[in-house]
Design an enzyme around this catalytic site. Sequence first.
Site, PDB file in Angstrom:
ATOM      1  N   ALA A 192     -64.508  -6.647  17.523  1.00 21.71           N
ATOM      2  CA  ALA A 192     -63.517  -6.433  16.208  1.00 21.71           C
ATOM      3  C   ALA A 192     -62.215  -6.932  16.694  1.00 21.71           C
ATOM      4  CB  ALA A 192     -63.591  -4.873  15.635  1.00 21.71           C
ATOM      5  N   LYS A 193     -61.432  -7.558  16.011  1.00 20.38           N
ATOM      6  CA  LYS A 193     -60.119  -8.102  16.161  1.00 20.38           C
ATOM      7  C   LYS A 193     -59.404  -6.963  15.571  1.00 20.38           C
ATOM      8  CE  LYS A 193     -57.625 -12.113  16.316  1.00 20.38           C
ATOM      9  NZ  LYS A 193     -57.145 -12.222  17.837  1.00 20.38           N
ATOM     10  N   GLY A 194     -59.398  -5.662  16.251  1.00 24.02           N
ATOM     11  CA  GLY A 194     -58.650  -4.558  15.807  1.00 24.02           C
ATOM     12  C   GLY A 194     -57.286  -4.356  16.166  1.00 24.02           C
TER      13      GLY A 194
END
Length: 306
Positions: free
Chosen positions: A158-160
Site C-alpha cells: 500500500a502506498k500509505g
Amino acid sequence: MPIEKTAKIWMDGELVDWDEAQIHVLTHTLHYGTGVFEGIRAYPTASGPAVFRLTEHMRRLDISARLLMMDLPFSVEELVDATIDTVAVNGVESCYIRPIAFLGYGEMGLNPLPCNVQVAIAVWPWGTYLGDEALRTGVRMKVSSWRRMDPNVNPVAAKGTGIYVNSSLAKVEALKAGYDEAILLNSQGQVAECTGENIFVVKEGALVTPPLSSGALEGITRDSVMTIASDLGYPVREENLLRHDLYVAEEAFLTGTAAEIVPMRSVDDREIGEPGQITRKIQETYFAAVHGELDAYQRWLTHVRA
Ligand code: PY5
C-alpha cells in the site's frame, strides 16, 4: 523546491480554487497516517499533454485503499476522468499529479472504519525529483541504517501516507551524511528499494531488480523499465540482492515517477562510475515513450485533449 501553485484542485468530486482546498486540523489522517496516495506524471507530446499509465496508478490507489480497509467513494474510472479534468482545467503541458485519499474530520480514535473517506487530486509543474544533473551524471547512494518496513508491520504494497515516515527517516539520514538518496534493506538484510524509488542493477549484462517479496513497492516505472528492457533484448530477472551486489554492480539505477530514471554513481562510496550503456539506453527509450515518440508504448498514454 517549493510547490508551484496551479488554479484548481479536484476535491471530492468538484474543482475548487487552489487556496480553498483545505482540511480541518482534526482530520483523522493527519493524526494517524491513515491515507493512501499516488504520484503520476503528465508529459508533453505532439498531441498535447498525456498522462503516463494513469489507469494503472489509479488501480494501485484502489488497492492501497483496500489494504487499509478504506472504501474509496469513487471508482477507478471516475478518478481517471477527474485527473484528466484537473490537468485540462489547469492548462499545464506537463505536471506531477498527486491523488490522495484520506480519512476526514468527524471521528477520532484508532478505529478508522466509521470515518468518512475524502479524495483530492492536485497537479503542478514539478521538475525531475533528484534534479537534472542527477539524470545526466547520477547520484551518490547510502545504504540506510533504517530497515524497510516489514510486511507484517505494515502492508508495504500500500502506498500509505504513514508508511513514509520510514522513507523520510532514511532520506534525511542520507542527506545529512552528504549523499543524495538512501537504499533500504529489509529485515533479512536484502535490498528492498530506495526511499521513493525502486532499484535495478546490471549483472553480466542482465537487469536485476529485487522481487516484491523483498518489501519493494510494485513500481509502475519499474514495470515500464522491465518491459522496455526485454523489448530491447536485455535479460531481466527479479532476484534478491545483498548490499555487496550493489558495490560491484556493472551499472545501477533507480526508477520512480517523481525521480524518473536516475543512474547511481556510487553506493557507500564504492564507485560504480559514469552512467553505463544499458542505463543510458533504457533512460533514452523511457523518455521517448513518455513523450509519445514510440508507437509501441502509446498504450501507456492517456491524452488530455480528445
Ligand atoms: N518505491 C517507493 C517507496 C515509492 O514511493 C515509489 C514512488 C516507488 C517505489 C516507485 O513507484 P512508481 O514507479 O510507481 O512511481 N514514489 C512517489 C513518486 O511519485 C513519491 C516520491 C516522492 O515517485
